[in-house]
Design a protein around this motif. Sequence first.
Motif, mmCIF file in Angstrom:
data_model
loop_
_atom_site.group_PDB
_atom_site.id
_atom_site.type_symbol
_atom_site.label_atom_id
_atom_site.label_comp_id
_atom_site.label_asym_id
_atom_site.label_seq_id
_atom_site.Cartn_x
_atom_site.Cartn_y
_atom_site.Cartn_z
ATOM 1 N N ALA A 1 0.844 -1.192 0.000
ATOM 2 C CA ALA A 1 0.000 0.000 0.000
ATOM 3 C C ALA A 1 0.882 1.246 0.000
ATOM 4 O O ALA A 1 1.858 1.321 0.750
ATOM 5 C CB ALA A 1 -0.913 0.011 1.220
ATOM 6 N N GLU B 1 -3.301 5.097 0.859
ATOM 7 C CA GLU B 1 -3.652 3.684 0.989
ATOM 8 C C GLU B 1 -3.205 3.128 2.341
ATOM 9 O O GLU B 1 -2.296 3.658 2.977
ATOM 10 C CB GLU B 1 -3.003 2.867 -0.134
ATOM 11 C CG GLU B 1 -3.453 3.252 -1.525
ATOM 12 C CD GLU B 1 -2.786 2.418 -2.593
ATOM 13 O OE1 GLU B 1 -3.206 2.499 -3.752
ATOM 14 O OE2 GLU B 1 -1.821 1.677 -2.269
ATOM 15 N N LYS C 1 -7.735 -3.579 2.189
ATOM 16 C CA LYS C 1 -6.844 -2.578 1.594
ATOM 17 C C LYS C 1 -7.679 -1.349 1.276
ATOM 18 O O LYS C 1 -8.622 -1.417 0.482
ATOM 19 C CB LYS C 1 -6.179 -3.105 0.325
ATOM 20 C CG LYS C 1 -5.195 -2.108 -0.280
ATOM 21 C CD LYS C 1 -4.459 -2.708 -1.460
ATOM 22 C CE LYS C 1 -3.423 -1.735 -2.012
ATOM 23 N NZ LYS C 1 -2.676 -2.315 -3.145
ATOM 24 N N ARG C 2 -7.346 -0.250 1.918
ATOM 25 C CA ARG C 2 -8.104 0.986 1.721
ATOM 26 C C ARG C 2 -7.438 1.822 0.630
ATOM 27 O O ARG C 2 -6.256 2.147 0.708
ATOM 28 C CB ARG C 2 -8.187 1.774 3.025
ATOM 29 C CG ARG C 2 -8.928 1.027 4.129
ATOM 30 C CD ARG C 2 -9.041 1.837 5.403
ATOM 31 N NE ARG C 2 -9.729 1.088 6.441
ATOM 32 C CZ ARG C 2 -11.049 1.034 6.571
ATOM 33 N NH1 ARG C 2 -11.811 1.711 5.732
ATOM 34 N NH2 ARG C 2 -11.606 0.317 7.533
ATOM 35 N N LEU C 3 -8.241 2.163 -0.367
ATOM 36 C CA LEU C 3 -7.770 3.003 -1.469
ATOM 37 C C LEU C 3 -8.523 4.326 -1.378
ATOM 38 O O LEU C 3 -9.588 4.488 -1.956
ATOM 39 C CB LEU C 3 -8.050 2.327 -2.813
ATOM 40 C CG LEU C 3 -7.505 0.903 -2.976
ATOM 41 C CD1 LEU C 3 -8.000 0.299 -4.275
ATOM 42 C CD2 LEU C 3 -5.988 0.937 -2.923
ATOM 43 N N ASN C 4 -7.965 5.257 -0.616
ATOM 44 C CA ASN C 4 -8.649 6.508 -0.335
ATOM 45 C C ASN C 4 -9.994 6.202 0.312
ATOM 46 O O ASN C 4 -10.047 5.625 1.373
ATOM 47 C CB ASN C 4 -8.785 7.335 -1.619
ATOM 48 C CG ASN C 4 -7.434 7.736 -2.171
ATOM 49 O OD1 ASN C 4 -6.530 8.041 -1.413
ATOM 50 N ND2 ASN C 4 -7.291 7.721 -3.482
#
Length: 223
Positions: free
Chosen positions: A163, A169, A189-192
Amino acid sequence: VPPTSLPSVTVNGRGDVLVVWATAGSAPRIHASRRLVSDSSFEAPLSVSLPGVRSDIHAAIGPNGDAAVAWVQPDAPGAGAGFTGRIDVAIRRATLPVWATPETVAPAGTANPDLAVAVDSASNVALAWTTLSASAGGPATLDAATRSAVTSTWSPAPRLDTAAADGGESLDLDAVLAGGGRAYVTYEKRLNATTTLSLSTLPDPGCCSVDRCLWIGFDARLT
């Protein structure tokens, strides 16, 4: 039992129970007590680690009562949000009266790791961990390794994910599951503003090959 912190309880399908905790104070040490389904009570607590444990304790007990405990042994003592250390794992077979000497899976210098561990019916162990970059804005990573019960050695899996912290991320490890000769790692998984739920398959812990890593990802949010 003395004052404790970071307690963890795990139970397998047949009713074996493992309780682990760290003693409180400036140099916490992990202790564990097990109760197999055939036992009439919990055993006396046993020491598992050296003093100075940091982060949460992660424990797993397999279908046959074989167990593993994973934790971070810091490079330096003291409190604080950021630290580096090595990842240690202690193994105990159901038929043995004591825990084996801890084995180091990730070396000293691993930054802010978060862990998850699992044990399958053949006593193979799967471990996954996320690591933050030691430098501001650097990438976070998700790695894993498996331990073969036949060879008693750890084999690293190909890196599961990365990330870009400077892009907003992040990686949040959820759990490791093991069974049927395979291991699975679940994480977010954080994408914004977007959350991706990903499922990664590790190679069979009983084999030598680590090139059969399958990565599956799909956008979802669990509610």
